[in-house]
Design a protein around this motif. Structure first.
Motif, PDB file in Angstrom:
ATOM      1  N   GLN A  53       5.539  10.929  11.680  1.00 21.94           N
ATOM      2  CA  GLN A  53       6.576   9.924  11.454  1.00 21.94           C
ATOM      3  C   GLN A  53       5.973   8.542  11.485  1.00 21.94           C
ATOM      4  O   GLN A  53       5.194   8.217  12.382  1.00 21.94           O
TER       5      GLN A  53
ATOM      6  N   THR B 147      11.242   3.964  10.794  1.00 22.11           N
ATOM      7  CA  THR B 147      12.669   4.244  10.713  1.00 22.11           C
ATOM      8  C   THR B 147      13.327   3.262   9.764  1.00 22.11           C
ATOM      9  O   THR B 147      12.782   2.205   9.442  1.00 22.11           O
TER      10      THR B 147
ATOM     11  N   SER C 254      11.611  -0.289  10.527  1.00 18.19           N
ATOM     12  CA  SER C 254      10.359  -0.395  11.259  1.00 18.19           C
ATOM     13  C   SER C 254       9.318   0.457  10.563  1.00 18.19           C
ATOM     14  O   SER C 254       9.609   1.578  10.145  1.00 18.19           O
ATOM     15  N   ILE C 255       8.108  -0.055  10.426  1.00 16.54           N
ATOM     16  CA  ILE C 255       7.026   0.657   9.747  1.00 16.54           C
ATOM     17  C   ILE C 255       5.747   0.488  10.546  1.00 16.54           C
ATOM     18  O   ILE C 255       5.439  -0.607  11.010  1.00 16.54           O
ATOM     19  N   ASN C 256       5.029   1.571  10.702  1.00 16.83           N
ATOM     20  CA  ASN C 256       3.732   1.542  11.365  1.00 16.83           C
ATOM     21  C   ASN C 256       2.677   1.344  10.290  1.00 16.83           C
ATOM     22  O   ASN C 256       2.219   2.291   9.644  1.00 16.83           O
ATOM     23  N   PHE C 257       2.287   0.077  10.088  1.00 14.36           N
ATOM     24  CA  PHE C 257       1.469  -0.238   8.923  1.00 14.36           C
ATOM     25  C   PHE C 257       0.058   0.332   9.010  1.00 14.36           C
ATOM     26  O   PHE C 257      -0.580   0.594   7.998  1.00 14.36           O
ATOM     27  N   GLU C 258      -0.413   0.548  10.233  1.00 17.74           N
ATOM     28  CA  GLU C 258      -1.769   1.128  10.360  1.00 17.74           C
ATOM     29  C   GLU C 258      -1.806   2.532   9.791  1.00 17.74           C
ATOM     30  O   GLU C 258      -2.693   2.885   8.995  1.00 17.74           O
TER      31      GLU C 258
ATOM     32  N   SER D 121       9.166  -5.671   2.184  1.00 17.38           N
ATOM     33  CA  SER D 121       8.577  -6.194   3.412  1.00 17.38           C
ATOM     34  C   SER D 121       7.431  -7.142   3.144  1.00 17.38           C
ATOM     35  O   SER D 121       7.039  -7.906   4.009  1.00 17.38           O
ATOM     36  N   GLY D 122       6.843  -7.082   1.953  1.00 17.67           N
ATOM     37  CA  GLY D 122       5.759  -7.988   1.627  1.00 17.67           C
ATOM     38  C   GLY D 122       4.384  -7.403   1.813  1.00 17.67           C
ATOM     39  O   GLY D 122       3.390  -8.071   1.566  1.00 17.67           O
TER      40      GLY D 122
END
Lengths: 423, 173
Positions: free
Chosen positions: B88, B91, B105-109, B132-133
């Motif tokens: 995951q 969200t 929310s995003i886990n960019f790594e 989000s850019g």
């Protein structure tokens, strides 16, 4: 049934934003004959009507009598303060710990190896430079006092082990007593005094083609692990199509949703709208604890609210309330820097604490810009003469201080008289 | 031989199919040595170009109650059911909150990691990442937005003409 994982995620965005509203005096039915006569609407429907009206009236700014009760209850709440709140270490903050494990880390800030203030806070650039100085820190710790009855009034720490029973001699008892007092200093750690943080106002992109695509704005947060709270990217895409960085309030809210600090609410309690109700009944310590829990020491809210509390104490002269707690240092620092020390001096002289009074005056001349008088005062050791010089030069309420000095002047004259007679 | 010429012609003239974002992660020739992960496969196309072969997909998995959706951004295989996942990544809450915000929310790594190994994000996730850019905007998003604007202008014109005709009728009658 909802599984644990997505119950938590599902509730992150929606649960804490549903505030319960006090439904008013008609919240519960009386079950009397008059109530039963109104059979047109049920009491549940009437309760809902009351709630809706109260929400509408509250938005317009109407004040209800019941609010005082709620604010009073909130002020009486005793919240255990955690050292978590100061540390921005991601290894400490972002861990998904159960309460018991968190409390263990709580009580040992020195075990991190960071005794220096600057290393503890990642926002060390906002710390007040006068507050950091080790001379100032020592004086504030001495002024604070160490009454064990007040320090150990409440349960400070969860019991890690079963209590032990030992046979000790009187000397050993004294040793243990002093060890306990030294160990209690970690709970008297002063909250940092910081200057207000500068507002964020940065635009990253502007796409005109997205104007009208969405009816509501989108907030994006970076969830990568092992990042400092200040270094995370939190970004808002508005309905214009404008991409900008989030303001400090939005940042605090998002970080509380995804990386929560214990006991902090997203919607702040109603205490902070009107502090007069809470301060009437002398709940200053509880109020200050709750301010620390809910706000960062940088923010404008924290600084304004602590100002109100300190001003209230200054007017009333009720310095006993914060004596030998962790908040006394902040009080003294605020008064020396931004206001006058006169009331504090009078309190010290009434309660016959001459050493603390001399320390206070030393503090004053450390913080204020140097003058001829400051060098004179540092050479003098006697407290009474220090106070006299201070009164002559820079006191606003000179008369009251002289009145408080009178009982000490007679004993002072006797001492000097005796010495002269001996010579 | 016929195929080769048709491909060359199409590549020069432009494809006849509707706009489609490429599913593959194109990669330089002989890039196998760059990847430490043993599961990575580099496939050579008929053209001579190379792309990464991976069945991973980044998409939204639906959770929540009736009349209350809530999505998780998830890496999984295409053949898996909707709510299963390998990992995951974030969200997304499609319902706006009290302050008219939609939270994502995003886990960019981990996003970077999976994109680098050839995972293909679905249209909805592509739009979120563009908004989000982190990456440039999705072309499907821009086309949709332009179409929206045109439709709204037309509706405004119709409604204004309708009002004008009503005023004329009322003044005449």
């Amino acid at each position: 049934m909802m599984s644990l994982r997505w119950r938590i995620l599902f509730s992150l965005s929606s649960r804490r934003l549903c505030r319960t509203v006090y439904s008013g005096p008609d919240g519960l039915p009386d079950f009397t004959r008059e109530y039963e006569k109104n059979t047109d609407t049920s009491w549940e429907a009437r309760k809902l009507k009351n709630i809706r009206q109260r929400v509408i009236d509250k938005e317009k700014g109407k004040k209800f009598e019941d609010l005082e009760k709620i604010v009073d209850d909130e002020a009486r709440r005793i919240a255990p303060l955690s050292h978590f709140i100061f540390s921005d270490d991601p290894a400490v903050c972002n861990k998904d710990l159960m309460l018991g494990q968190r409390m263990e880390i709580l009580g040992n800030p020195s075990s991190d190896g960071k005794n220096n203030i600057k290393e503890k806070y990642s926002k060390s650039s906002n710390l007040d430079p006068d507050f950091i100085r080790p001379e100032v820190q020592e004086i504030l710790k001495r002024i604070r006092g160490k009454d064990p009855k007040i320090i150990f009034k409440r349960k400070l720490e969860r019991n890690k082990e079963m209590p032990k029973i030992q046979l000790l001699s009187d000397e050993q008892l004294k040793q243990k007593y002093e060890e306990a007092l030294e160990a209690a200093e970690k709970f008297l750690e002063m909250p940092p005094v910081m200057t207000e943080r500068e507002p964020i106002d940065e635009e990253l992109a502007f796409d005109e083609k997205l104007d009208g695509y969405e009816h509501s704005s989108l907030v994006f947060t970076d969830i990568s692990e092992d990042l400092n709270r200040n270094e995370r990217f939190i970004v808002v895409r508005e309905t214009n199509g404008k991409l900008r960085k989030a303001t400090w309030e939005e940042r605090d809210r998002m970080l509380q949703i995804y990386f929560p600090k214990p006991q902090r609410d997203i919607l702040k309690p109603e205490l902070f709208d009107d502090l007069t109700v809470a301060l009437k009944n002398e709940f200053h310590e509880n109020v200050l604890q709750q301010i620390l829990i809910h706000f960062d020491p940088d923010s404008a809210n924290y600084i304004n609210l602590t100002k109100q509390v300190y001003d209230d104490i200054d007017e009333k002269g009720a310095f006993e309330l914060l004596r030998s707690t962790r908040f006394f240092g902040g009080l003294a620092f605020y008064l020396t820097k931004h206001k006058s020390i006169d009331n504090l001096l009078i309190y010290f002289l009434h309660s016959k604490l001459l050493e603390e009074a001399s320390d206070l005056i030393n503090l004053y001349y450390l913080i204020k810009p140097k003058s001829e008088v400051s060098q004179q005062i540092q050479d003098i050791d006697d407290a009474v003469e220090k106070v006299k010089i201070f009164v002559a030069n820079e006191a606003i309420n000179a008369r009251a201080i002289k009145l408080a000095l009178n009982p000490f002047l007679k004993s002072h004259q006797k001492r000097t008289g005796k010495q002269r007679s001996v010579q | 031989m016929v195929r080769l010429s048709r491909l060359l012609r199409l590549r020069k003239s432009g494809f006849d199919t509707p706009l489609r974002v490429s599913r593959f992660r194109y990669v330089a020739h002989g890039a196998n040595s760059l990847f430490q992960n043993a599961e990575v496969e580099v496939v050579e196309n008929f053209d001579g170009t190379c792309h990464l072969k991976s069945g991973n997909i980044i998409r939204l998995a639906l959770d929540g109650c009736t009349n209350r959706p809530f999505y998780r951004i998830v890496v999984s295989k295409r053949t898996d059911p909707r709510d299963c996942e390998m990992e995951q990544i974030g969200t997304f809450d499609p319902m706006p909150n009290m302050l008219n915000e939609k939270l994502c929310s995003i886990n960019f790594e981990r996003l970077k990691y999976h994109l680098a190994l050839g995972a293909h994000p679905v249209k909805s996730v592509r739009r979120l990442i563009g908004l989000s850019g982190f990456l440039p905007l999705d072309p499907t998003l821009l086309i949709f937005a332009e179409g929206l604007k045109r439709r709204r202008k037309i509706e405004e014109l119709i409604s204004s003409q309708g009002n004008a005709t009503e005023d004329d009728e009322s003044s005449n009658s």
